[in-house]
Design an enzyme around this catalytic site. Structure first.
Site, PDB file in Angstrom:
ATOM      1  N   ARG A  17       0.823  -1.210   0.000  1.00  0.00           N
ATOM      2  CA  ARG A  17       0.000   0.000   0.000  1.00  0.00           C
ATOM      3  C   ARG A  17       0.858   1.261   0.000  1.00  0.00           C
ATOM      4  O   ARG A  17       2.062   1.214   0.256  1.00  0.00           O
ATOM      5  CB  ARG A  17      -0.917   0.015   1.224  1.00  0.00           C
ATOM      6  N   LYS A  77       2.552   1.446   7.293  1.00  0.00           N
ATOM      7  CA  LYS A  77       3.005   0.606   8.407  1.00  0.00           C
ATOM      8  C   LYS A  77       4.136   1.286   9.168  1.00  0.00           C
ATOM      9  O   LYS A  77       4.737   2.259   8.718  1.00  0.00           O
ATOM     10  CB  LYS A  77       3.463  -0.756   7.888  1.00  0.00           C
ATOM     11  N   TYR A  96      -0.061   3.715  10.788  1.00  0.00           N
ATOM     12  CA  TYR A  96      -0.439   2.632  11.686  1.00  0.00           C
ATOM     13  C   TYR A  96       0.831   2.200  12.399  1.00  0.00           C
ATOM     14  O   TYR A  96       1.853   1.909  11.750  1.00  0.00           O
ATOM     15  CB  TYR A  96      -1.013   1.441  10.910  1.00  0.00           C
ATOM     16  N   HIS A  98       0.839   0.402  16.044  1.00  0.00           N
ATOM     17  CA  HIS A  98       0.682  -0.764  16.926  1.00  0.00           C
ATOM     18  C   HIS A  98       1.868  -0.895  17.882  1.00  0.00           C
ATOM     19  O   HIS A  98       2.493  -1.942  18.006  1.00  0.00           O
ATOM     20  CB  HIS A  98       0.530  -2.043  16.090  1.00  0.00           C
ATOM     21  N   GLU A 120      -4.346   3.903  13.946  1.00  0.00           N
ATOM     22  CA  GLU A 120      -5.310   2.977  14.563  1.00  0.00           C
ATOM     23  C   GLU A 120      -5.921   3.531  15.843  1.00  0.00           C
ATOM     24  O   GLU A 120      -6.936   3.004  16.336  1.00  0.00           O
ATOM     25  CB  GLU A 120      -4.657   1.626  14.846  1.00  0.00           C
ATOM     26  N   SER A 136     -10.188  -2.321   8.307  1.00  0.00           N
ATOM     27  CA  SER A 136     -10.902  -3.449   8.922  1.00  0.00           C
ATOM     28  C   SER A 136     -11.954  -3.998   7.963  1.00  0.00           C
ATOM     29  O   SER A 136     -12.179  -5.213   7.901  1.00  0.00           O
ATOM     30  CB  SER A 136     -11.558  -3.001  10.232  1.00  0.00           C
ATOM     31  N   VAL A 180     -16.090  -4.346  13.264  1.00  0.00           N
ATOM     32  CA  VAL A 180     -16.075  -4.014  11.840  1.00  0.00           C
ATOM     33  C   VAL A 180     -15.541  -5.171  11.009  1.00  0.00           C
ATOM     34  O   VAL A 180     -16.121  -5.551   9.986  1.00  0.00           O
ATOM     35  CB  VAL A 180     -15.247  -2.738  11.579  1.00  0.00           C
ATOM     36  N   VAL A 181     -14.435  -5.782  11.437  1.00  0.00           N
ATOM     37  CA  VAL A 181     -13.869  -6.911  10.707  1.00  0.00           C
ATOM     38  C   VAL A 181     -14.871  -8.057  10.652  1.00  0.00           C
ATOM     39  O   VAL A 181     -15.155  -8.625   9.592  1.00  0.00           O
ATOM     40  CB  VAL A 181     -12.554  -7.394  11.348  1.00  0.00           C
ATOM     41  N   ASP A 200     -19.631 -12.846  20.035  1.00  0.00           N
ATOM     42  CA  ASP A 200     -19.173 -11.592  20.640  1.00  0.00           C
ATOM     43  C   ASP A 200     -19.647 -11.553  22.084  1.00  0.00           C
ATOM     44  O   ASP A 200     -20.579 -12.288  22.467  1.00  0.00           O
ATOM     45  CB  ASP A 200     -19.707 -10.372  19.874  1.00  0.00           C
ATOM     46  N   LEU A 242      -9.997  -7.418  19.010  1.00  0.00           N
ATOM     47  CA  LEU A 242      -8.938  -6.529  19.459  1.00  0.00           C
ATOM     48  C   LEU A 242      -9.526  -5.208  19.897  1.00  0.00           C
ATOM     49  O   LEU A 242     -10.654  -4.869  19.570  1.00  0.00           O
ATOM     50  CB  LEU A 242      -7.879  -6.318  18.379  1.00  0.00           C
ATOM     51  N   VAL A 269      -7.119 -12.328  12.066  1.00  0.00           N
ATOM     52  CA  VAL A 269      -7.007 -10.950  11.575  1.00  0.00           C
ATOM     53  C   VAL A 269      -6.455 -10.026  12.662  1.00  0.00           C
ATOM     54  O   VAL A 269      -6.043  -8.907  12.378  1.00  0.00           O
ATOM     55  CB  VAL A 269      -8.370 -10.455  11.052  1.00  0.00           C
ATOM     56  N   ILE A 271      -3.710 -10.401  14.223  1.00  0.00           N
ATOM     57  CA  ILE A 271      -2.283 -10.676  14.364  1.00  0.00           C
ATOM     58  C   ILE A 271      -1.446  -9.401  14.463  1.00  0.00           C
ATOM     59  O   ILE A 271      -0.358  -9.409  15.054  1.00  0.00           O
ATOM     60  CB  ILE A 271      -1.780 -11.573  13.193  1.00  0.00           C
ATOM     61  N   ASP A 272      -1.923  -8.286  13.919  1.00  0.00           N
ATOM     62  CA  ASP A 272      -1.190  -7.019  14.048  1.00  0.00           C
ATOM     63  C   ASP A 272      -0.880  -6.688  15.504  1.00  0.00           C
ATOM     64  O   ASP A 272       0.123  -6.031  15.809  1.00  0.00           O
ATOM     65  CB  ASP A 272      -1.996  -5.866  13.448  1.00  0.00           C
ATOM     66  N   ASN A 303      -0.493  -7.511   7.433  1.00  0.00           N
ATOM     67  CA  ASN A 303      -0.922  -6.435   6.534  1.00  0.00           C
ATOM     68  C   ASN A 303      -1.831  -6.995   5.444  1.00  0.00           C
ATOM     69  O   ASN A 303      -1.624  -6.770   4.257  1.00  0.00           O
ATOM     70  CB  ASN A 303       0.288  -5.734   5.920  1.00  0.00           C
TER      71      ASN A 303
END
Length: 378
Positions: A17, A77, A96, A98, A120, A136, A180-181, A200, A242, A269, A271-272, A303
């Site tokens: 990206r 990133k 982003y 993290h 984020e 997401s 959202v994901v 959830d 997350l 998803v 994993i970030d 990513n």
């Protein structure tokens, strides 16, 4: 001359990206702001150097020149170790980050007194995450697409078609997390004709899902007993639990993974920020997306939106633009004071950690941003 914004090539492995697209460069130019960009920064996203030049960017071949001559560096990133040499006290990095899982990077940022804005962590008054949300959405939809591909026997999977066919039941997709994901993953999985369940701990989210999809999706309150009962039935498991700037919680224990069907697929998803699955002990990549453990295929691509970089870059760039305009018009300090959303994203400032969650995760001291820039005007 110091350019308002600088854009460099992404150096993280597999990252395709780019932080801003040529049309957003044109928008910034029309607002009176300058953009310096490293040659080739947009190529992997489908944008040529000429595209940027035609839209008003200044192009240079050397990344060092971009870092040294830009007030704000725009990235997708987090900076990589080879970029730490460019850090300086008057630099702002907007990306982003993290940092909760990046102790060495955080150490360097604090040492060099770099100001960082974590994409984020930008949060609106009603709790929305405007820069994280578009990625997401992309990641959620891609997670099902990727999972379906690796269920094919040629890719090591169990040979299940998610949609099924007349007379043959569809594949079972279980999604852990209805944010959202998760909602976007559910939308895609339902569209493919899969048998979909979503978990959830927030009843309001489950009510929302039920209101949209009705009997097309099964909703479950998430607890260890229900996880142990239902997850082994999955052909495709997608985990996406997350909280911004926190280390992701481990939701799926190894004992449950061992009970899953051989050849089923897990796409983590989260994993970030460390991931939700105990058996995911490494990151994978777009080039090598899968590894096998206990007979289960594990996918943990940090990513994941880089699989569709043109779509993802447009989405990120458009979401970022209002904040860039504010930074350009008012400068950093006044923007932080006046824009609560933006101030929520400030994570390091002049050698201090200004995000409580990051500080807690790294066992570091936390300093309120208000104490460093003066209390907010609004």
């Amino acid at each position: 001359m110091k350019y308002n914004f600088g854009v460099v090539k992404e150096l993280k492995k597999g990252e395709t990206r780019v932080a801003i697209t040529p049309d957003v460069v044109a928008m910034l130019n029309s607002d009176g702001f300058s953009v310096l960009i490293e040659s080739g920064a947009g190529v992997l996203s489908g944008f040529s150097d000429e595209d940027y030049i035609q839209n008003g960017a200044t192009l240079v071949k050397d990344a060092r020149e971009v870092w040294q001559n830009s007030k704000v560096i725009l990235k997708v990133k987090e900076p990589q170790p080879s970029e730490y040499q460019y850090f300086r006290p008057d630099l702002v990095i907007f990306s982003y980050l993290h940092l909760a899982v990046e102790p060495e990077l955080t150490k360097e940022l604090l040492k060099k007194k770099v100001i960082t804005i974590a994409s984020e962590s930008i949060k609106t008054e009603d709790g929305q995450l405007p820069l994280l949300t578009p990625m997401s959405e992309v990641a959620g939809r891609l997670s099902v697409q990727i999972g379906a591909r690796f269920l094919e026997t040629t890719n090591g999977g169990s040979g299940v078609l998610l949609s099924g066919v007349p007379g043959v039941q569809p594949g079972k997709v279980i999604i852990i997390g209805a944010g959202v994901v998760g909602r976007n993953a559910a939308q895609t999985a339902i569209g493919m004709g899969a048998d979909v369940s979503i978990f959830d701990v927030n009843p309001k989210r489950l009510v929302l899902i039920d209101g949209i999809y009705g009997t097309s999706i099964k909703t479950h309150y998430c607890n260890p007993a229900k996880i142990a009962q239902e997850v082994p039935k999955a052909d495709l498991l997608i985990t996406c639990v997350l909280k911004s700037s926190h280390v992701a919680p481990k939701i799926i224990p190894e004992s449950v993974v061992k009970e899953m069907k051989k050849g089923s697929v897990i796409v983590d998803v989260a994993i970030d920020q460390g991931g939700n699955v105990e058996t995911i002990d490494r990151c994978t990549s777009l080039e090598e997306p899968i590894y096998e453990k206990h007979g289960i295929l594990h996918c943990a691509i940090p990513n994941i939106p880089s699989a569709v970089p043109k779509t993802a870059s447009y989405a990120y760039s458009y979401a970022m633009y209002p904040y860039l305009k504010s930074l350009g018009e008012k400068g950093l300090i006044e923007s932080i004071k006046e824009n609560q959303d933006l101030s929520n994203g400030v994570t390091t400032f002049n050698g201090e950690i200004t995000n409580q969650s990051v500080a807690d995760s790294l066992n570091q001291e936390f300093t309120q941003i208000e104490l460093l820039v003066g209390f907010k005007i609004k």
